[in-house]
Design an enzyme around this catalytic site. Structure first.
Site, short mmCIF file in Angstrom:
data_model
loop_
_atom_site.label_atom_id
_atom_site.label_comp_id
_atom_site.label_asym_id
_atom_site.label_seq_id
_atom_site.Cartn_x
_atom_site.Cartn_y
_atom_site.Cartn_z
N HIS A 60 3.77 -7.66 4.25
CA HIS A 60 2.33 -7.36 4.33
C HIS A 60 1.60 -7.69 3.04
O HIS A 60 2.10 -7.47 1.95
CB HIS A 60 2.08 -5.93 4.81
CG HIS A 60 2.47 -4.81 3.90
ND1 HIS A 60 1.62 -4.28 2.94
CD2 HIS A 60 3.61 -4.08 3.81
CE1 HIS A 60 2.22 -3.27 2.33
NE2 HIS A 60 3.43 -3.13 2.83
N GLU A 193 -1.06 -3.31 7.11
CA GLU A 193 0.18 -2.53 7.29
C GLU A 193 -0.04 -1.08 6.89
O GLU A 193 0.43 -0.15 7.54
CB GLU A 193 1.32 -3.14 6.45
CG GLU A 193 2.70 -2.54 6.73
CD GLU A 193 3.09 -1.36 5.85
OE1 GLU A 193 4.17 -0.79 6.05
OE2 GLU A 193 2.31 -0.97 4.95
N GLU A 194 -0.75 -0.89 5.78
CA GLU A 194 -0.92 0.46 5.22
C GLU A 194 -1.77 1.36 6.12
O GLU A 194 -1.85 2.56 5.92
CB GLU A 194 -1.52 0.40 3.81
CG GLU A 194 -0.68 -0.38 2.79
CD GLU A 194 0.62 0.32 2.39
OE1 GLU A 194 0.89 1.42 2.89
OE2 GLU A 194 1.36 -0.27 1.58
N ASP A 216 10.00 -5.51 2.75
CA ASP A 216 9.08 -4.52 2.18
C ASP A 216 9.82 -3.71 1.12
O ASP A 216 11.02 -3.88 0.93
CB ASP A 216 8.55 -3.62 3.31
CG ASP A 216 7.17 -3.02 3.00
OD1 ASP A 216 6.79 -2.94 1.82
OD2 ASP A 216 6.49 -2.61 3.96
N HIS A 302 3.24 3.74 -4.02
CA HIS A 302 1.83 4.06 -3.80
C HIS A 302 1.18 4.66 -5.05
O HIS A 302 0.20 5.40 -4.94
CB HIS A 302 1.63 4.96 -2.58
CG HIS A 302 1.79 4.21 -1.29
ND1 HIS A 302 1.34 4.66 -0.08
CD2 HIS A 302 2.36 3.01 -1.03
CE1 HIS A 302 1.63 3.77 0.87
NE2 HIS A 302 2.26 2.76 0.30
CO CO Z 1 3.00 0.96 1.37
ZN ZN Z 2 4.81 -1.68 2.16
#
Ligand code: CO
Ligand code: ZN
Length: 334
Positions: A60, A193-194, A216, A302
């Site tokens: 992503h 994606e998030e 990922d 994150h």
């Molecule tokens: Co993420």
């Molecule tokens: Zn990710």
């Protein structure tokens, strides 16, 4: 230091606002692929043709961020999250809008207990004199990414958006390194994606591969007080067994393990007790698409200081490249 990885991580691309990062990726790969399309949602679908099975590799492009909800009389901006933004990692950070405007995140009260921290008591200060002044440079609905510079010390890198520009980097390197493939390869750089694996869902439907692998990042169990988890930095790319969005298809999991063993690439097995990846959406598309995940162990996910190991990334490139040219046995997927 890989200047491409620096560019990718430092580029702007909160979910739904992937134009800048998309252009960067298209420029990197366009001369190395046979077909390149941007689909209606904004996913990049790049193909390297081959006579064999259709494989889809997805990473992503989008990253977490914030979106402006309100501008007050004094020119301070209120915001909402784009994706999983924790109040702890947002406070007193800088954010960057698409036009380059930088904002600092402040708090409207004295902080007595970290437990009471709330995103809706935070504001973005862009240094505006008042609302009119602020509205000259930002608007409601504008999105910003977090600022988090790229650093490398020995093998370890830290930056914002390692999630999932590491995955984009791995796909790009495989695209550049592969000359011919017996398989028909689709490299997909997904959007949103998030926000719930949105781009992966539609791109998997149009590609409809024989099997798919998402690339990922994943969490680790190797920091002080971390939840018990086997994954560690520097122990090789992780082959996912399960997370909250998928149980990896045994065929895909096993062909990844077999490929790593044959090529002498270190790997680790991953069970993540929360979170998901694009393969969570891909495997539920059409009549079901066997899917797995190649994960890169990453600390402080994150946050603007995500940390990973270059050896894991380079071994991830090797593993994906070997997987791309591995021919499927006559028995196929069972
Ligand atoms: Co993420
Ligand atoms: Zn990710």
């Amino acid at each position: 230091m890989s200047s491409l990885l620096v560019q990718l991580t430092q580029s702007y691309g909160p979910s739904g606002n992937e134009e800048v990062i998309r252009d960067l990726i298209i420029n990197e790969i366009k001369q190395f692929v046979d077909e390149l399309n941007v689909d209606p949602l904004g996913n990049i679908i790049a193909r390297k043709k081959g006579p064999g099975k259709k494989l889809m590799f997805a990473a992503h492009m989008d990253e977490i961020g914030v979106i402006i909800t309100y501008i007050d009389k004094k020119g301070y901006l209120r915001f909402s999250n784009i994706g999983g933004v924790s109040q702890y990692s947002a406070l007193f950070q800088k954010v960057r809008f698409k036009n380059g405007v930088i904002g600092c995140i402040g708090y409207e009260e004295d902080i007595e207990s970290m437990k009471d921290l709330k995103l809706d008591k935070m504001y973005i200060d862009i240094g505006a004199k008042d609302r009119e002044d602020a509205e000259k440079i930002v608007s409601i609905g504008d999105a910003a990414c977090f600022e988090g510079p790229f650093n490398q010390q020995a093998n370890r890198i830290s930056s914002k958006a390692l999630d999932d520009r590491i995955g984009c980097y791995i796909l790009i390197e495989v695209i550049k390194q592969l000359k011919n493939s017996p398989n028909d390869l689709y490299f997909v750089f997904t959007v949103q994606e998030e926000l719930g694996l949105r781009g992966a869902r539609t791109s998997a439907f149009s590609v409809h591969p024989d099997y798919a692998v998402a690339v990922d990042v994943t969490a680790t169990g190797d920091t002080p007080g971390a939840k018990k988890m086997a994954v560690k930095l520097g122990k090789g790319p992780a082959i996912k067994v399960k997370d909250n969005s998928i149980i990896a298809h045994p065929y895909v999991r096993n062909i990844m393990i077999e490929t790593a063993r044959e090529a002498g690439i270190p790997y680790q097995l991953e069970v993540l007790e929360y979170g998901g990846t694009d393969s969570g959406a891909i495997h539920l598309t059409k009549g079901g698409i066997p899917s797995g995940v190649l994960s890169i162990a990453t600390r402080y996910l994150h946050s603007p200081v995500e940390m990973a190991d270059m050896d894991d990334i380079n071994n991830g490139i090797k593993l994906l490249r070997a997987l791309a040219v591995k021919e499927m046995g006559a028995e196929g997927i069972s």
